[in-house]
Enzyme design. Structure first.
Site, PDB file in Angstrom:
ATOM      1  N   GLY A 165      -1.886 -15.072   1.684  1.00 41.08           N
ATOM      2  CA  GLY A 165      -2.116 -13.627   1.705  1.00 41.08           C
ATOM      3  C   GLY A 165      -3.549 -13.450   2.169  1.00 41.08           C
ATOM      4  N   SER A 199      -6.417   1.738  -3.747  1.00 45.85           N
ATOM      5  CA  SER A 199      -5.584   1.037  -2.754  1.00 45.85           C
ATOM      6  C   SER A 199      -4.190   1.663  -2.626  1.00 45.85           C
ATOM      7  CB  SER A 199      -5.460  -0.439  -3.125  1.00 45.85           C
ATOM      8  OG  SER A 199      -4.871  -0.556  -4.396  1.00 45.85           O
ATOM      9  N   ASN A 223      -3.415  -7.897  -8.285  1.00 45.64           N
ATOM     10  CA  ASN A 223      -3.434  -6.943  -9.402  1.00 45.64           C
ATOM     11  C   ASN A 223      -2.041  -6.802 -10.005  1.00 45.64           C
ATOM     12  OD1 ASN A 223      -6.083  -6.072  -9.576  1.00 45.64           O
ATOM     13  ND2 ASN A 223      -5.822  -4.538  -7.970  1.00 45.64           N
ATOM     14  N   ASN A 254      -6.008   0.705 -13.244  1.00 41.51           N
ATOM     15  CA  ASN A 254      -5.269   0.952 -12.003  1.00 41.51           C
ATOM     16  C   ASN A 254      -4.072   1.884 -12.216  1.00 41.51           C
ATOM     17  OD1 ASN A 254      -6.909  -0.576 -10.331  1.00 41.51           O
ATOM     18  ND2 ASN A 254      -5.820  -2.464 -10.762  1.00 41.51           N
ATOM     19  N   GLY A 291      -5.151 -11.163   3.691  1.00 39.26           N
ATOM     20  CA  GLY A 291      -5.422  -9.769   4.039  1.00 39.26           C
ATOM     21  C   GLY A 291      -6.840  -9.408   3.663  1.00 39.26           C
ATOM     22  N   ALA A 292      -7.026  -8.188   3.167  1.00 36.11           N
ATOM     23  CA  ALA A 292      -8.372  -7.683   2.893  1.00 36.11           C
ATOM     24  C   ALA A 292      -9.145  -8.620   1.961  1.00 36.11           C
ATOM     25  CB  ALA A 292      -8.267  -6.285   2.281  1.00 36.11           C
ATOM     26  N   LYS A 347      -7.399  -4.265 -16.695  1.00 39.24           N
ATOM     27  CA  LYS A 347      -7.541  -3.803 -15.307  1.00 39.24           C
ATOM     28  C   LYS A 347      -6.285  -3.021 -14.881  1.00 39.24           C
ATOM     29  CE  LYS A 347      -9.025  -4.954 -10.712  1.00 39.24           C
ATOM     30  NZ  LYS A 347      -8.952  -5.875  -9.583  1.00 39.24           N
ATOM     31  N   ASN A 362      -4.720   4.759  -9.567  1.00 39.19           N
ATOM     32  CA  ASN A 362      -3.923   4.598  -8.347  1.00 39.19           C
ATOM     33  C   ASN A 362      -2.868   5.692  -8.188  1.00 39.19           C
ATOM     34  OD1 ASN A 362      -4.483   2.109  -6.561  1.00 39.19           O
ATOM     35  ND2 ASN A 362      -4.820   1.359  -8.615  1.00 39.19           N
TER      36      ASN A 362
HETATM   37  P1  NAD Z   1      -3.464  -6.866   1.853  1.00 40.33           P
HETATM   38  O1  NAD Z   1      -2.191  -6.148   2.054  1.00 40.33           O
HETATM   39  O2  NAD Z   1      -4.636  -6.529   2.706  1.00 40.33           O
HETATM   40  O3  NAD Z   1      -3.223  -8.450   2.001  1.00 40.33           O
HETATM   41  C1  NAD Z   1      -2.019  -9.100   1.686  1.00 40.33           C
HETATM   42  C2  NAD Z   1      -1.661  -9.998   2.858  1.00 40.33           C
HETATM   43  O4  NAD Z   1      -0.574 -10.831   2.473  1.00 40.33           O
HETATM   44  C3  NAD Z   1      -1.226  -9.235   4.093  1.00 40.33           C
HETATM   45  O5  NAD Z   1      -2.072  -9.549   5.182  1.00 40.33           O
HETATM   46  C4  NAD Z   1       0.220  -9.695   4.331  1.00 40.33           C
HETATM   47  O6  NAD Z   1       0.525  -9.851   5.712  1.00 40.33           O
HETATM   48  C5  NAD Z   1       0.245 -11.029   3.610  1.00 40.33           C
HETATM   49  N1  NAD Z   1       1.576 -11.413   3.132  1.00 40.33           N
HETATM   50  C6  NAD Z   1       2.272 -10.885   2.100  1.00 40.33           C
HETATM   51  N2  NAD Z   1       3.438 -11.525   1.928  1.00 40.33           N
HETATM   52  C7  NAD Z   1       3.498 -12.478   2.864  1.00 40.33           C
HETATM   53  C8  NAD Z   1       4.456 -13.494   3.184  1.00 40.33           C
HETATM   54  N3  NAD Z   1       5.591 -13.685   2.506  1.00 40.33           N
HETATM   55  N4  NAD Z   1       4.182 -14.288   4.222  1.00 40.33           N
HETATM   56  C9  NAD Z   1       3.051 -14.154   4.916  1.00 40.33           C
HETATM   57  N5  NAD Z   1       2.103 -13.231   4.654  1.00 40.33           N
HETATM   58  C10 NAD Z   1       2.320 -12.405   3.633  1.00 40.33           C
HETATM   59  O7  NAD Z   1      -3.832  -6.713   0.309  1.00 40.33           O
HETATM   60  P2  NAD Z   1      -5.265  -6.831  -0.418  1.00 40.33           P
HETATM   61  O8  NAD Z   1      -5.935  -5.517  -0.396  1.00 40.33           O
HETATM   62  O9  NAD Z   1      -5.984  -8.030   0.085  1.00 40.33           O
HETATM   63  O10 NAD Z   1      -4.785  -7.058  -1.916  1.00 40.33           O
HETATM   64  C11 NAD Z   1      -4.182  -8.266  -2.351  1.00 40.33           C
HETATM   65  C12 NAD Z   1      -4.042  -8.199  -3.863  1.00 40.33           C
HETATM   66  O11 NAD Z   1      -5.351  -8.157  -4.449  1.00 40.33           O
HETATM   67  C13 NAD Z   1      -3.332  -6.952  -4.383  1.00 40.33           C
HETATM   68  O12 NAD Z   1      -2.611  -7.256  -5.548  1.00 40.33           O
HETATM   69  C14 NAD Z   1      -4.465  -6.004  -4.722  1.00 40.33           C
HETATM   70  O13 NAD Z   1      -4.107  -5.048  -5.691  1.00 40.33           O
HETATM   71  C15 NAD Z   1      -5.476  -7.008  -5.262  1.00 40.33           C
HETATM   72  N6  NAD Z   1      -6.852  -6.550  -5.171  1.00 40.33           N
HETATM   73  C16 NAD Z   1      -7.325  -6.043  -3.998  1.00 40.33           C
HETATM   74  C17 NAD Z   1      -8.642  -5.622  -3.936  1.00 40.33           C
HETATM   75  C18 NAD Z   1      -9.204  -5.073  -2.649  1.00 40.33           C
HETATM   76  O14 NAD Z   1     -10.324  -4.524  -2.699  1.00 40.33           O
HETATM   77  N7  NAD Z   1      -8.537  -5.202  -1.502  1.00 40.33           N
HETATM   78  C19 NAD Z   1      -9.472  -5.712  -5.069  1.00 40.33           C
HETATM   79  C20 NAD Z   1      -8.962  -6.282  -6.229  1.00 40.33           C
HETATM   80  C21 NAD Z   1      -7.641  -6.699  -6.272  1.00 40.33           C
END
Ligand code: NAD
Length: 307
Positions: free
Chosen positions: A7, A256, A104, A187, A9-10, A183, A191
């Site tokens: 994962g 988010s 989360n 949320n 992502g962000a 947390k 949220n």
């Molecule tokens: P996001 O959507 O940006 O990233 C998740 C990534 O996982 C995506 O890029 C998606 O393509 C990938 N993904 C999901 N399932 C997949 C699969 N089966 N195969 C391949 N890729 C897959 O989400 P995020 O913002 O990074 O958040 C991730 C988690 O962290 C969430 O639970 C969020 O609540 C928590 N969180 C985020 C933040 C934040 O500031 N972004 C802060 C604290 C907690």
């Protein structure tokens, strides 16, 4: 340490860059074609505190492409995506791999126990944040911390040390579930209510009955928590919310879930308010506020998808 971030992502990308910069061998695992292509072509762009962008080169592979064994896999999908990700990366999980979930919401540990031995599970909660503004680019601000616990009693000290080499401010806690529920409580208020009221956090804080609504959600959560052996500190959550809602702290930040709705994505509601409603129903605890909030968010997901 050989680390995969499942994962990317962000938040996964932010942690990945920090761990790689500290000398760890990091592989991102993600399935979003445009994001992978952008990183392969131009590297991962990180804009920290609105400073000059920095570009990092990291390998990012799909679950189907990734091979080899990893000491640590950090799970950072959205919570509804965790089960599928664990299925997809099953070939790279050995019995020596430790898996740290930082997503989360509630129920992640139950999902993980379907895929790996309890001894391999590390569960955590993080205050690090990040925003993915377009494929291949994240914006970050400030710093954060991580609290984690080895659910099956394994030695998590090497993982904590690796995270701290990267400046991630990690520490072991003997009771991560309390931290995770705390947390989740924050949320579960910010949220969905930001979505339903179409408000950023500062705007939500100006609602005269913001704390009454928070209490409606949290008092039900407290009863559900008690049925699961979790002591939910409602006044502690309210104190944190009061701090977060002060205009000087809240700024114009949208939670988010608000961003997920705007982007037509499925939200994490079933793992927050929906989780309280589901367990409440199983345990015979009335959760009318959380059940309604969950239904309203699902309605909003449907409406935004059609728009
Ligand atoms: P996001 O959507 O940006 O990233 C998740 C990534 O996982 C995506 O890029 C998606 O393509 C990938 N993904 C999901 N399932 C997949 C699969 N089966 N195969 C391949 N890729 C897959 O989400 P995020 O913002 O990074 O958040 C991730 C988690 O962290 C969430 O639970 C969020 O609540 C928590 N969180 C985020 C933040 C934040 O500031 N972004 C802060 C604290 C907690």
């Amino acid at each position: 340490m050989k680390i995969a971030i499942a994962g990317f992502g962000a938040l996964g990308a932010r942690l990945g860059v920090m761990l790689q910069t500290a000398g760890h061998e990091v592989t991102g695992i993600d399935g979003w074609p445009a994001h992978i292509a952008a990183i392969k072509t131009n590297g991962l762009t990180v804009v920290h505190d609105q400073e000059t962008p920095k570009v990092y080169q990291l390998p990012v592979l799909t679950p189907q492409e990734v091979t080899g064994a990893f000491d640590l896999i950090i799970l950072l999908t959205k919570t509804p995506q965790l089960d599928r990700m664990l299925t997809d990366i099953a070939p790279i999980i050995t019995d020596k791999t430790q898996l740290l979930v930082l997503s989360n919401g509630l129920g992640n540990i139950e999902v993980m126990t379907k895929h790996v031995a309890k001894q391999q599970i590390l569960a955590g909660v993080t205050l690090w944040t990040s925003t993915l503004v377009k494929p291949g680019e994240i914006h970050t601000t400030g710093s954060g911390s991580i609290k984690l616990q080895a659910i099956g009693g394994a030695d998590a000290q090497p993982v904590v040390a690796a995270l701290n080499e990267a400046g991630l401010n990690a520490e072991l806690t003997p009771d991560v579930l309390t931290a995770i529920w705390h947390k989740a409580g924050i949320n579960a208020v910010l949220n969905p209510l930001s979505v339903l009221l179409d408000a950023n956090i500062a705007e939500f804080g100006t609602a005269g009955n913001a704390m009454d609504m928070a209490l409606n959600i949290l008092e039900e959560m407290q009863q559900v928590g008690a049925s699961q052996g979790i002591k939910v500190d409602v006044s502690g959550i309210i104190a944190d919310l009061s701090r977060l809602l002060k205009p000087e702290n809240a700024g114009n930040h949208y939670p988010s879930m608000y961003q997920d709705i705007q982007n037509g994505k499925r939200t994490e509601i079933d793992f927050l308010n929906g989780y309280f409603a589901r367990i409440g129903q199983q345990e015979g605890i009335a959760t009318p506020f959380n059940a309604l909030v969950t239904r309203l968010i699902h309605a909003k997901e449907d409406i935004e998808r059609v728009k």
